[in-house]
Enzyme design. Structure first.
Site, PDB file in Angstrom:
ATOM      1  N   SER A   1      21.209 -22.447  15.907  1.00  0.00           N
ATOM      2  CA  SER A   1      22.584 -22.020  16.166  1.00  0.00           C
ATOM      3  C   SER A   1      23.094 -21.342  14.899  1.00  0.00           C
ATOM      4  O   SER A   1      23.960 -21.833  14.207  1.00  0.00           O
ATOM      5  CB  SER A   1      23.459 -23.204  16.574  1.00  0.00           C
ATOM      6  OG  SER A   1      23.691 -24.057  15.485  1.00  0.00           O
TER       7      SER A   1
ATOM      8  N   HIS B   1      20.573 -27.459  20.624  1.00  0.00           N
ATOM      9  CA  HIS B   1      19.543 -28.385  20.131  1.00  0.00           C
ATOM     10  C   HIS B   1      19.012 -29.295  21.241  1.00  0.00           C
ATOM     11  O   HIS B   1      18.062 -30.040  21.043  1.00  0.00           O
ATOM     12  CB  HIS B   1      20.086 -29.238  18.982  1.00  0.00           C
ATOM     13  CG  HIS B   1      20.382 -28.425  17.751  1.00  0.00           C
ATOM     14  ND1 HIS B   1      21.082 -28.907  16.684  1.00  0.00           N
ATOM     15  CD2 HIS B   1      20.064 -27.136  17.440  1.00  0.00           C
ATOM     16  CE1 HIS B   1      21.184 -27.960  15.758  1.00  0.00           C
ATOM     17  NE2 HIS B   1      20.596 -26.880  16.192  1.00  0.00           N
TER      18      HIS B   1
ATOM     19  N   GLN C   1      27.285 -29.963  19.744  1.00  0.00           N
ATOM     20  CA  GLN C   1      25.907 -29.977  19.247  1.00  0.00           C
ATOM     21  C   GLN C   1      25.521 -31.268  18.518  1.00  0.00           C
ATOM     22  O   GLN C   1      24.402 -31.730  18.641  1.00  0.00           O
ATOM     23  CB  GLN C   1      25.722 -28.778  18.319  1.00  0.00           C
ATOM     24  CG  GLN C   1      24.345 -28.596  17.702  1.00  0.00           C
ATOM     25  CD  GLN C   1      24.287 -27.343  16.856  1.00  0.00           C
ATOM     26  OE1 GLN C   1      24.173 -26.247  17.358  1.00  0.00           O
ATOM     27  NE2 GLN C   1      24.392 -27.497  15.550  1.00  0.00           N
ATOM     28  N   GLU C   2      26.470 -31.825  17.739  1.00  0.00           N
ATOM     29  CA  GLU C   2      26.094 -32.953  16.890  1.00  0.00           C
ATOM     30  C   GLU C   2      27.162 -34.041  16.819  1.00  0.00           C
ATOM     31  O   GLU C   2      28.333 -33.745  16.593  1.00  0.00           O
ATOM     32  CB  GLU C   2      25.816 -32.465  15.458  1.00  0.00           C
ATOM     33  CG  GLU C   2      24.765 -31.378  15.420  1.00  0.00           C
ATOM     34  CD  GLU C   2      24.536 -30.797  14.028  1.00  0.00           C
ATOM     35  OE1 GLU C   2      24.950 -31.429  13.040  1.00  0.00           O
ATOM     36  OE2 GLU C   2      23.945 -29.712  13.949  1.00  0.00           O
TER      37      GLU C   2
ATOM     38  N   GLU D   1      17.031 -32.506  16.289  1.00  0.00           N
ATOM     39  CA  GLU D   1      17.328 -33.175  15.026  1.00  0.00           C
ATOM     40  C   GLU D   1      17.178 -34.688  15.136  1.00  0.00           C
ATOM     41  O   GLU D   1      17.685 -35.451  14.314  1.00  0.00           O
ATOM     42  CB  GLU D   1      18.730 -32.778  14.535  1.00  0.00           C
ATOM     43  CG  GLU D   1      18.793 -31.275  14.232  1.00  0.00           C
ATOM     44  CD  GLU D   1      20.067 -30.823  13.555  1.00  0.00           C
ATOM     45  OE1 GLU D   1      21.030 -31.617  13.482  1.00  0.00           O
ATOM     46  OE2 GLU D   1      20.104 -29.671  13.101  1.00  0.00           O
TER      47      GLU D   1
ATOM     48  N   ASP E   1      29.895 -32.072  14.836  1.00  0.00           N
ATOM     49  CA  ASP E   1      29.666 -30.642  14.673  1.00  0.00           C
ATOM     50  C   ASP E   1      29.519 -30.050  16.068  1.00  0.00           C
ATOM     51  O   ASP E   1      28.422 -29.955  16.594  1.00  0.00           O
ATOM     52  CB  ASP E   1      28.418 -30.344  13.842  1.00  0.00           C
ATOM     53  CG  ASP E   1      28.158 -28.833  13.734  1.00  0.00           C
ATOM     54  OD1 ASP E   1      29.024 -28.048  14.178  1.00  0.00           O
ATOM     55  OD2 ASP E   1      27.103 -28.444  13.207  1.00  0.00           O
TER      56      ASP E   1
ATOM     57  N   GLU F   1      32.999 -30.294  11.881  1.00  0.00           N
ATOM     58  CA  GLU F   1      32.395 -29.047  11.407  1.00  0.00           C
ATOM     59  C   GLU F   1      32.426 -28.020  12.542  1.00  0.00           C
ATOM     60  O   GLU F   1      32.202 -28.367  13.698  1.00  0.00           O
ATOM     61  CB  GLU F   1      30.954 -29.358  10.994  1.00  0.00           C
ATOM     62  CG  GLU F   1      30.106 -28.163  10.605  1.00  0.00           C
ATOM     63  CD  GLU F   1      28.649 -28.589  10.373  1.00  0.00           C
ATOM     64  OE1 GLU F   1      28.404 -29.757  10.010  1.00  0.00           O
ATOM     65  OE2 GLU F   1      27.753 -27.747  10.580  1.00  0.00           O
TER      66      GLU F   1
ATOM     67  N   ASP G   1      30.876 -23.983   8.766  1.00  0.00           N
ATOM     68  CA  ASP G   1      29.435 -23.687   8.684  1.00  0.00           C
ATOM     69  C   ASP G   1      29.233 -22.210   9.053  1.00  0.00           C
ATOM     70  O   ASP G   1      29.151 -21.349   8.190  1.00  0.00           O
ATOM     71  CB  ASP G   1      28.674 -24.633   9.621  1.00  0.00           C
ATOM     72  CG  ASP G   1      27.197 -24.298   9.767  1.00  0.00           C
ATOM     73  OD1 ASP G   1      26.690 -23.454   9.029  1.00  0.00           O
ATOM     74  OD2 ASP G   1      26.529 -24.896  10.644  1.00  0.00           O
TER      75      ASP G   1
ATOM     76  N   LYS H   1      23.879 -24.466   3.294  1.00  0.00           N
ATOM     77  CA  LYS H   1      22.497 -24.304   3.738  1.00  0.00           C
ATOM     78  C   LYS H   1      21.874 -23.202   2.892  1.00  0.00           C
ATOM     79  O   LYS H   1      22.319 -22.051   2.954  1.00  0.00           O
ATOM     80  CB  LYS H   1      22.459 -23.884   5.210  1.00  0.00           C
ATOM     81  CG  LYS H   1      22.881 -24.966   6.206  1.00  0.00           C
ATOM     82  CD  LYS H   1      23.134 -24.331   7.557  1.00  0.00           C
ATOM     83  CE  LYS H   1      23.305 -25.355   8.675  1.00  0.00           C
ATOM     84  NZ  LYS H   1      23.901 -24.733   9.883  1.00  0.00           N
TER      85      LYS H   1
ATOM     86  N   HIS I   1      20.325 -29.740   6.269  1.00  0.00           N
ATOM     87  CA  HIS I   1      19.032 -29.260   6.764  1.00  0.00           C
ATOM     88  C   HIS I   1      19.281 -28.166   7.799  1.00  0.00           C
ATOM     89  O   HIS I   1      20.436 -27.818   8.072  1.00  0.00           O
ATOM     90  CB  HIS I   1      18.276 -30.423   7.406  1.00  0.00           C
ATOM     91  CG  HIS I   1      18.947 -30.973   8.645  1.00  0.00           C
ATOM     92  ND1 HIS I   1      18.324 -31.768   9.564  1.00  0.00           N
ATOM     93  CD2 HIS I   1      20.225 -30.819   9.104  1.00  0.00           C
ATOM     94  CE1 HIS I   1      19.168 -32.075  10.525  1.00  0.00           C
ATOM     95  NE2 HIS I   1      20.331 -31.520  10.272  1.00  0.00           N
ATOM     96  N   ARG I   2      18.219 -27.654   8.431  1.00  0.00           N
ATOM     97  CA  ARG I   2      18.332 -26.788   9.610  1.00  0.00           C
ATOM     98  C   ARG I   2      17.668 -27.505  10.781  1.00  0.00           C
ATOM     99  O   ARG I   2      16.902 -28.447  10.590  1.00  0.00           O
ATOM    100  CB  ARG I   2      17.632 -25.431   9.402  1.00  0.00           C
ATOM    101  CG  ARG I   2      18.167 -24.572   8.285  1.00  0.00           C
ATOM    102  CD  ARG I   2      19.650 -24.313   8.318  1.00  0.00           C
ATOM    103  NE  ARG I   2      20.202 -23.718   9.513  1.00  0.00           N
ATOM    104  CZ  ARG I   2      20.744 -22.501   9.590  1.00  0.00           C
ATOM    105  NH1 ARG I   2      20.760 -21.721   8.514  1.00  0.00           N
ATOM    106  NH2 ARG I   2      21.284 -22.060  10.715  1.00  0.00           N
ATOM    107  N   SER I   3      17.943 -27.040  11.986  1.00  0.00           N
ATOM    108  CA  SER I   3      17.325 -27.708  13.135  1.00  0.00           C
ATOM    109  C   SER I   3      15.811 -27.496  13.162  1.00  0.00           C
ATOM    110  O   SER I   3      15.070 -28.326  13.669  1.00  0.00           O
ATOM    111  CB  SER I   3      17.971 -27.245  14.437  1.00  0.00           C
ATOM    112  OG  SER I   3      17.997 -25.838  14.501  1.00  0.00           O
TER     113      SER I   3
ATOM    114  N   LYS J   1      23.586 -33.932   5.410  1.00  0.00           N
ATOM    115  CA  LYS J   1      23.271 -34.142   6.823  1.00  0.00           C
ATOM    116  C   LYS J   1      21.855 -33.680   7.059  1.00  0.00           C
ATOM    117  O   LYS J   1      21.490 -32.549   6.770  1.00  0.00           O
ATOM    118  CB  LYS J   1      24.311 -33.461   7.737  1.00  0.00           C
ATOM    119  CG  LYS J   1      24.168 -32.025   8.057  1.00  0.00           C
ATOM    120  CD  LYS J   1      25.037 -31.685   9.293  1.00  0.00           C
ATOM    121  CE  LYS J   1      24.847 -30.247   9.702  1.00  0.00           C
ATOM    122  NZ  LYS J   1      25.514 -29.908  10.951  1.00  0.00           N
TER     123      LYS J   1
HETATM  124  P1  PGA Z   1      21.030 -24.917  13.064  1.00  0.00           P
HETATM  125  O1  PGA Z   1      22.115 -26.034  13.323  1.00  0.00           O
HETATM  126  O2  PGA Z   1      20.166 -25.342  11.947  1.00  0.00           O
HETATM  127  O3  PGA Z   1      20.321 -24.817  14.381  1.00  0.00           O
HETATM  128  O4  PGA Z   1      21.808 -23.663  12.747  1.00  0.00           O
HETATM  129  C1  PGA Z   1      22.702 -26.789  12.306  1.00  0.00           C
HETATM  130  C2  PGA Z   1      24.205 -26.686  12.297  1.00  0.00           C
HETATM  131  O5  PGA Z   1      24.829 -26.001  13.122  1.00  0.00           O
HETATM  132  O6  PGA Z   1      24.814 -27.294  11.416  1.00  0.00           O
HETATM  133 ZN    ZN Z   2      26.876 -26.593  12.016  1.00  0.00          ZN
END
Ligand code: PGA
Ligand code: ZN
Length: 425
Positions: free
Chosen positions: A40, A153, A162-163, A204, A241, A284, A311, A336, A364-366, A387
């Site tokens: 994402s 994800h 997403q999170e 994740e 998030d 986030e 982000d 990131k 991290h990244r997914s 995270k």
């Molecule tokens: P991504 O997701 O690593 O797939 O971009 C992580 C996030 O959105 O924080």
């Molecule tokens: Zn994010």
């Protein structure tokens, strides 16, 4: 000095190709780093160079990026001091010559940038976290553990958000925080099983059932925290998030799970309701990367109550963070390394955010590898929060395990960030 740089194509946790870089120094030191990859991604992230050859990995191969490291980049960097991170990074930025690292690829450049830092640390007989620290003051981060996955994800089969993360901010030290988080994750698995939900995991490592609403995971997680024997809010807080850029269409936030499309104003009201009813300490990407007006309202409404992390809207870019600070958007930034593409620029963004009193969240990244660079990086920069997924899946666990090793090595010099790491703790 750098004697040899060699890159290769390896796989990330989704089975997609990514770049790994080896650096050899004149004194025989050998170091390695691997680059993660998001799903994402923010629109303005530095460019991830992929081969676009449909015959290999559906076009996702990274052989061009690998060739760029082994050719152009190696030629420019051999002979330089691995300890001069700024010179190494600036040399690559100039060599690339584009504003978004579009020629050589941010994946090529970042791999070299991280491997150089690791090589310099080793050559100096230092741990990576010691080498990256400016003043030998360290901070063990609150683990932001993503225990329920949705959105892209979970291939949009779960929540729209997403999170859903748990933050064991009340723990006395990192290892206890990790323990509380892992126990809560297990309790959540049981809670889900009782409800008849499947407990297969997303990218994740969080559970990813088809929930009834985007609110339901908050109820389930709160129950799990209590079930595990902890107090929601005091011991373990919740962080969201939604990654809302992913469901923002034509000015509206489309929540499929709830069969409604919300205006930015209504989306903010929705968050206010959630903050009112659950122990949420940070959100986030509550609003989308294009929605700067919405973000401004969101910051006005909720910015003095919780941490609002940008982000996609900032993509770890010094220029965008500067704009955010000036316009009163958010009060915290997600960090990131591969969104910007070098260690030096990442540090610059963090410095900017810090001087504005903003919160920092390394991430991290997914799509990940077992490289745990970000663990050392978070401790060294005293960011206070990391995270890196659920306590599940090797590539996530490795980051947490590296923090356990660092905490052990620091002994009584180890300080756990805890609640103070949050701008509205
Ligand atoms: P991504 O997701 O690593 O797939 O971009 C992580 C996030 O959105 O924080
Ligand atoms: Zn994010």
């Amino acid at each position: 000095t750098i004697q040899k740089i060699h890159a290769r194509e390896i796989l990330d946790s989704r089975g997609n190709p990514t770049v790994e870089v080896d650096i050899v120094l004149q004194d025989g030191t050998k170091a390695r780093a691997a680059v993660p990859s998001g799903a994402s991604t923010g629109k303005y992230e530095a460019f991830e160079l992929r081969d676009r050859d449909p015959k290999r990995y559906g076009g996702k191969g990274v052989l061009t990026a690998v060739t760029n490291v082994n050719g152009d980049i190696a030629n420019a960097l051999i002979g330089l001091d691995a300890g001069d991170q700024k010179l190494i990074d600036l040399t690559m930025i100039e060599l690339d010559g584009t504003p978004n690292k579009g020629r050589l690829g941010a994946n090529a450049i970042l791999g070299v940038s991280m491997a150089a830092a690791r090589a310099a640390a080793q050559a100096n007989g230092l741990q990576l976290y010691e080498y990256l620290s400016e003043d030998r003051r360290y901070l063990l981060p609150v683990p932001m553990m993503n225990v329920m996955n949705g959105g892209v994800h979970a291939q949009w089969q779960g929540a729209d958000f997403q999170e859903y993360m748990i933050a064991p901010l009340g723990a006395p030290n990192f290892r206890t925080a990790l323990q509380w988080g892992a126990e809560t994750y297990r309790a959540l698995q049981k809670t889900l099983q009782k409800k008849g939900y499947p407990t297969a995991v997303g990218d994740e490592g969080g559970f990813a059932p088809k929930v009834a609403s985007n609110e339901e995971p908050l109820e389930l997680i709160t129950l799990a925290i209590e079930e595990a024997g902890y107090q929601p809010g005091k011991d373990i807080a919740i962080s969201l998030d939604p990654a809302s850029s992913g469901f923002y269409h034509y000015g509206q936030y489309e929540l499929k799970r709830e069969q409604k499309a919300l205006t930015p104003e209504d989306m903010i009201k929705y968050y206010q309701m959630l903050v009112e009813n659950y122990s949420i300490i940070s959100i986030e990407d509550g609003l989308a990367e294009e929605d700067w007006t919405g973000w401004k309202m969101l910051t006005k409404e909720l910015g003095d109550r919780i941490e609002l992390i940008g982000d996609d809207i900032f993509v770890t870019s010094p220029a965008l963070v500067k704009r955010g600070i000036k316009e009163g958007i958010a009060n915290s930034v997600l960090i990131k390394l591969n969104q910007i593409g070098t260690v030096t620029e990442t540090l610059e963004t963090m410095q900017l955010a810090k001087s504005a009193g903003w919160g920092l969240n390394v991430s991290h990244r997914s799509g990940e590898t077992v490289d745990s660079f970000i663990s050392d990086f978070t401790v060294a920069t005293r960011a206070g929060k990391l995270k890196t997924g659920a306590p599940s899946r090797g590539e996530r666990i490795e980051k947490y395990n590296q923090l356990l090793r660092i905490e052990e090595e620091l002994g009584n010099r180890a300080v756990y960030a805890g609640r103070k790491a949050f701008v509205r703790g």
